[in-house]
Design an enzyme around this catalytic site. Structure first.
Site, PDB file in Angstrom:
ATOM      1  N   VAL A   1       0.840  -1.199   0.000  1.00 53.47           N
ATOM      2  CA  VAL A   1       0.000   0.000   0.000  1.00 53.47           C
ATOM      3  C   VAL A   1       0.875   1.249   0.000  1.00 53.47           C
ATOM      4  O   VAL A   1       1.820   1.354   0.781  1.00 53.47           O
ATOM      5  CB  VAL A   1      -0.910   0.022   1.258  1.00 53.47           C
ATOM      6  CG1 VAL A   1      -1.785   1.260   1.265  1.00 53.47           C
ATOM      7  CG2 VAL A   1      -1.755  -1.237   1.324  1.00 53.47           C
ATOM      8  N   CYS A   2       0.533   2.195  -0.882  1.00 57.37           N
ATOM      9  CA  CYS A   2       1.181   3.507  -0.866  1.00 57.37           C
ATOM     10  C   CYS A   2       0.123   4.553  -1.206  1.00 57.37           C
ATOM     11  O   CYS A   2      -1.064   4.241  -1.253  1.00 57.37           O
ATOM     12  CB  CYS A   2       2.376   3.557  -1.808  1.00 57.37           C
ATOM     13  SG  CYS A   2       1.987   3.483  -3.560  1.00 57.37           S
ATOM     14  N   ASN A   3       0.550   5.779  -1.442  1.00 52.12           N
ATOM     15  CA  ASN A   3      -0.416   6.841  -1.712  1.00 52.12           C
ATOM     16  C   ASN A   3      -1.291   6.549  -2.921  1.00 52.12           C
ATOM     17  O   ASN A   3      -2.505   6.629  -2.853  1.00 52.12           O
ATOM     18  CB  ASN A   3       0.283   8.194  -1.892  1.00 52.12           C
ATOM     19  CG  ASN A   3       0.648   8.833  -0.581  1.00 52.12           C
ATOM     20  OD1 ASN A   3      -0.053   8.686   0.411  1.00 52.12           O
ATOM     21  ND2 ASN A   3       1.771   9.522  -0.561  1.00 52.12           N
TER      22      ASN A   3
END
Length: 102
Positions: free
Chosen positions: A7-9
């Site tokens: 998960v990232c931005n």
């Protein structure tokens, strides 16, 4: 098969890490499914994965995701491994955590 969610931005910066992790998995003959998604998508999918690993840039959301009450372990990716795109190390940590939480 182990399922790992990164998960990232926006789910883009982790895409390169996914490729490196998949390469390491092939070399070590580990059967995995690895996907990268943005934070907003991850909130809806946590229970579908064996582990959720947050990019360092979204580590401040760890409490928010943990508060959803999922039994899926959620961990922040080591900043050094993330910066170096060390897929082998991130994969090893993910597998270790999955095994630990069985």
């Amino acid at each position: 098969m182990k399922r790992i969610l990164l998960v990232c931005n926006l789910g883009m910066s982790t895409s390169m890490l996914v490729q490196r992790m998949e390469k390491a998995a092939v070399e070590k003959e580990i059967e995995v499914e690895i996907t990268a998604v943005p934070l907003t998508t991850a909130e809806k999918q946590i229970d579908e994965w064996d582990i959720v690993m947050l990019g360092p840039q979204v580590r401040h959301n760890l409490k928010q995701l943990t508060a959803l009450g999922s039994k899926t372990p959620i961990e922040v990716i080591d900043m050094r491994d993330y910066g170096l795109m060390n897929g082998a190390n991130v994969l090893a940590k993910a597998i270790e955590l999955i095994e630990k939480n069985k």
